[in-house]
Design a protein around this motif. Structure first.
Motif, short mmCIF file in Angstrom:
data_model
loop_
_atom_site.label_atom_id
_atom_site.label_comp_id
_atom_site.label_asym_id
_atom_site.label_seq_id
_atom_site.Cartn_x
_atom_site.Cartn_y
_atom_site.Cartn_z
N MET A 34 0.71 -1.27 -0.09
CA MET A 34 -0.05 -0.09 0.09
C MET A 34 0.90 1.32 0.17
SD MET A 34 -3.21 -1.22 -0.03
CE MET A 34 -3.94 0.30 0.32
N GLY A 35 0.40 2.36 -0.63
CA GLY A 35 1.06 3.50 -0.58
C GLY A 35 0.31 4.57 -0.26
N TRP A 36 1.17 5.63 0.08
CA TRP A 36 0.47 7.10 0.42
C TRP A 36 1.35 7.91 -0.47
CZ3 TRP A 36 -3.51 8.88 3.33
CH2 TRP A 36 -3.95 7.94 4.63
N TYR A 37 0.19 8.85 -1.30
CA TYR A 37 0.71 9.92 -2.10
C TYR A 37 0.06 10.98 -1.72
CZ TYR A 37 2.43 6.21 -5.36
OH TYR A 37 2.98 5.16 -6.00
N ARG A 38 0.85 12.15 -2.39
CA ARG A 38 0.22 13.60 -1.97
C ARG A 38 0.17 14.35 -3.38
NH1 ARG A 38 4.98 15.66 2.24
NH2 ARG A 38 6.60 16.04 0.29
N GLN A 39 -0.82 15.32 -3.47
CA GLN A 39 -0.64 16.11 -4.63
C GLN A 39 -0.82 17.67 -3.86
OE1 GLN A 39 -3.34 15.48 -7.82
NE2 GLN A 39 -2.17 16.63 -9.12
N ALA A 40 0.13 18.59 -4.18
CA ALA A 40 0.07 20.12 -3.63
C ALA A 40 -0.65 20.56 -4.96
CB ALA A 40 1.29 20.36 -3.19
N PRO A 41 -1.21 21.90 -4.54
CA PRO A 41 -1.82 22.76 -5.29
C PRO A 41 -0.80 22.93 -6.77
CG PRO A 41 -2.72 23.43 -3.52
CD PRO A 41 -1.23 22.54 -3.22
N GLY A 42 -1.16 22.78 -7.92
CA GLY A 42 -0.41 23.13 -9.22
C GLY A 42 0.90 22.08 -9.32
N LYS A 43 0.91 20.87 -8.68
CA LYS A 43 1.83 19.97 -8.68
C LYS A 43 1.61 18.62 -9.03
CE LYS A 43 5.34 22.49 -5.63
NZ LYS A 43 6.33 22.27 -4.38
N GLN A 44 2.34 17.92 -9.51
CA GLN A 44 1.97 16.49 -9.86
C GLN A 44 1.95 15.60 -8.43
OE1 GLN A 44 5.30 15.05 -12.60
NE2 GLN A 44 3.60 15.36 -14.39
N ARG A 45 1.23 14.55 -8.52
CA ARG A 45 1.21 13.81 -7.53
C ARG A 45 2.21 13.06 -7.10
NH1 ARG A 45 -4.21 10.41 -8.05
NH2 ARG A 45 -4.85 12.24 -7.60
N GLU A 46 2.70 12.89 -5.99
CA GLU A 46 3.92 12.07 -5.73
C GLU A 46 3.97 11.18 -4.50
OE1 GLU A 46 6.87 15.06 -4.28
OE2 GLU A 46 5.67 15.55 -2.49
#
Length: 121
Positions: A34-46
């Protein structure tokens, strides 16, 4: 098909902590990485963190030493403990199943709604 629901986000001051949860339903995730990812405004999901079915963990350099991913297979839930939060960690955080093939991990299924984390300075 597994459905994943993230929760636990919120507004916190820099240096604070949050614990995110990812509750799975419809099928067991115990045999999945399982993974956790994040996406900040104006940026790609990482990618933020990953945990294998047997508990091995891996973190993005930006969060090493601050974040801890864990899982409770009995509850069909994955967690992300976030300490020492920084404003640059502000993003929508998502969890997702992973599959390993050809020496790499790939996401499986659809992204959920995520949970918003906002860190004020």
């Amino acid at each position: 098909q597994v459905q994943l629901v993230e929760s636990g986000g919120g507004l916190v001051q820099a240096g604070g902590s949050l614990r995110l949860s990812c509750a799975a339903s419809g099928s067991s995730i115990s045999s999945n990485a399982m993974g956790w990812y994040r996406q900040a405004p104006g940026k790609q999901r990482e990618r933020v963190a990953r945990i294998t079915s047997d508990g091995n963990t891996n973190y993005a350099d930006a969060v090493k030493g601050r974040f801890t991913i864990s899982r409770d297979n009995a509850k069909n839930t994955v967690y992300l403990q976030m300490n020492g939060l920084k404003p640059e960690y502000t993003a929508v955080y998502y969890c997702i199943q992973l599959t390993f093939r050809m020496y790499a991990y790939y996401t499986v299924g659809s992204w959920g709604q995520g949970t918003q984390v906002a860190v004020s300075s």
